[in-house]
Design an enzyme around this catalytic site. Structure first.
Site, mmCIF file in Angstrom:
data_model
loop_
_atom_site.group_PDB
_atom_site.id
_atom_site.type_symbol
_atom_site.label_atom_id
_atom_site.label_comp_id
_atom_site.label_asym_id
_atom_site.label_seq_id
_atom_site.Cartn_x
_atom_site.Cartn_y
_atom_site.Cartn_z
ATOM 1 N N HIS A 1 -82.698 19.326 -27.163
ATOM 2 C CA HIS A 1 -82.697 19.728 -25.757
ATOM 3 C C HIS A 1 -83.585 20.962 -25.615
ATOM 4 O O HIS A 1 -83.456 21.926 -26.364
ATOM 5 C CB HIS A 1 -81.266 20.032 -25.301
ATOM 6 C CG HIS A 1 -81.201 20.770 -24.013
ATOM 7 N ND1 HIS A 1 -81.930 20.383 -22.910
ATOM 8 C CD2 HIS A 1 -80.515 21.879 -23.640
ATOM 9 C CE1 HIS A 1 -81.688 21.225 -21.913
ATOM 10 N NE2 HIS A 1 -80.844 22.146 -22.337
ATOM 11 N N CYS B 1 -76.404 19.623 -19.667
ATOM 12 C CA CYS B 1 -77.640 19.439 -20.443
ATOM 13 C C CYS B 1 -77.485 18.412 -21.563
ATOM 14 O O CYS B 1 -78.468 17.928 -22.104
ATOM 15 C CB CYS B 1 -78.090 20.772 -21.029
ATOM 16 S SG CYS B 1 -78.459 21.995 -19.771
ATOM 17 N N ASN C 1 -86.245 24.644 -18.858
ATOM 18 C CA ASN C 1 -85.065 23.849 -19.189
ATOM 19 C C ASN C 1 -84.784 22.898 -18.021
ATOM 20 O O ASN C 1 -84.453 23.347 -16.929
ATOM 21 C CB ASN C 1 -83.892 24.806 -19.427
ATOM 22 C CG ASN C 1 -82.584 24.092 -19.716
ATOM 23 O OD1 ASN C 1 -82.452 22.896 -19.501
ATOM 24 N ND2 ASN C 1 -81.603 24.847 -20.188
#
Lengths: 320, 73
Positions: free
Chosen positions: A245, A111, A275
């Site tokens: 993020h 990520c 996500n």
């Protein structure tokens, strides 16, 4: 170290999966998911390939930058895995968008990928090897999650985000760190059918310890932001937007409270995308850019965390 | 002293009145979900200078208070 983001782009699959749709086959509910994550819907790939998303986001970013693929002399793809283990997604993207350069590669930093890709791009701009670089983050989490595991599969979505960066006199600064710990968050690799190797496990899906990752995420965002601000003689109030993020709204809010900042300085789109791993920051940047929220001269803090355990933060000036 | 401070930190996550919280109160009773307890633990680490591994599963306020008292320098 200095560059400007001159274009942003984004692409998501057509199919939208709501929390209610998930509760048809999982023991969960819209209320439970929204309360713990902020996520309401996510886009999930059906007929699209990851190349489709990556190419579309890239073309979108090139158009926004007012240039063509021929004007780019390097492509970095950030992805957990492309449509193929080999060839690299970046090779397919270059061909698909009509970019002549052979200076392309994929990278996987979970990520945190976008921050690591941005720092890599910055280095190549700095040394003069490239003048204009396309970074495209394309992620198909739907391929890696266990759709029977209600604790993880509700969290993720698919999508791609892209930016074009160009050398400029806009100063940037980075922090990137990894600690090599994997038990908290990992996706096992395929073992193949090597007859000489004994099978160790059958589980091939993403595994995550949510509590550990929550703590890692919040503490990383806060300490990296403070370290980077200190290093640059700035304070938390000097940042116009903290673009984090997009993993979980609770993480974003917890970090914001610890940095003692107003809600509007922490934009988010996790509620409509889930996500999307390394794609989440460039996708959010695109939303903010296209909606006119980013003004020239604004100072932005980008911050990401993920498998590795990796983390990265970056201060940039918006000067598109 | 530790107990009173923990109750104060709890007020960010629970609507239960401070004077009705006891050492036997469970975090579930107080309306905390698993991520609230992580945030509470982070707040406790900052407040008391202790490090608490996430593998510790605390059910009651008293169990956290005891952990802090045992691990404070």
């Amino acid at each position: 170290m200095s560059f400007s983001i001159i274009g942003t782009g984004k692409s998501v699959p057509e199919h939208i999966v709501t929390n209610d749709m998930l509760s048809e086959f999982l023991d969960t509910s819209d209320e439970w998911i929204v309360e713990r994550t902020g996520i309401k819907v996510r886009h999930v790939m059906t007929s699209e390939t990851l190349l489709d998303l990556a190419a579309k986001a890239s073309e979108d970013a090139l158009k926004d930058a007012g240039i063509t693929a021929k004007d780019v002399d390097m492509i970095i793809c950030s992805t957990l895995q492309g449509d193929y283990v080999s060839p690299a997604l970046s090779c397919l993207v270059a061909e698909s968008i009509g970019c002549d350069t052979g200076f392309v590669f994929d990278m996987n930093m979970g990520c945190s990928g976008f921050i690591f890709a941005l720092e890599t791009a910055d280095s190549f701009l700095e040394c003069g090897r490239a003048r204009r670089i396309l970074i495209v983050c394309a992620e198909a989490l739907s391929r890696h999650i266990d759709w029977n595991d209600r604790s993880t599969c509700v969290l993720f979505g698919d999508g791609a985000g892209a930016v074009v960066v160009e050398k400029s006199d806009s100063k940037v600064d980075f922090i990137t760190k990894v600690n090599g710990s994997y038990e908290e968050l990992y996706i096992p690799g395929e073992e193949g059918n090597n007859p000489y190797k004994s099978k160790c496990c059958d589980v091939r899906y993403l595994k995550m310890n949510g509590r550990e990752i929550f703590k890692f995420a919040v503490s990383s965002i806060v300490s990296d932001a403070k370290e980077l601000l200190d290093k640059n003689g700035m304070t938390t109030d000097d940042i116009s937007f903290y673009i984090l993020h997009q993993a979980n709204l609770r993480i974003i809010n917890s970090a914001r409270q610890r940095l003692k900042q107003d809600e509007e300085k922490f934009p988010h789109n996790v509620e409509t995308h889930g996500n999307t791993s390394s794609a989440s920051i460039p996708m959010l940047l695109d939303d903010l850019n296209k909606s006119g929220k980013l003004k020239n001269g604004m100072t932005l803090m980008l911050s990401a965390f993920g498998a590795g355990l990796s983390r990265g933060a970056c201060i940039i000036k918006w000067s598109k | 002293m530790v107990f009173e401070k923990v109750v104060e930190l709890l007020s960010d996550y629970s609507d239960v009145a401070a004077d009705s919280i006891t050492e036997d109160s469970t975090f579930e009773d107080l309306g905390l979900d698993s991520l609230d307890t992580v945030e509470l633990i982070m707040g406790i680490e900052d407040e008391f200078g202790v490090t608490i591994e996430m593998s510790n599963e605390f059910k009651t306020v008293g169990s956290v208070v005891k952990y802090i008292e045992d691990n404070m320098e």
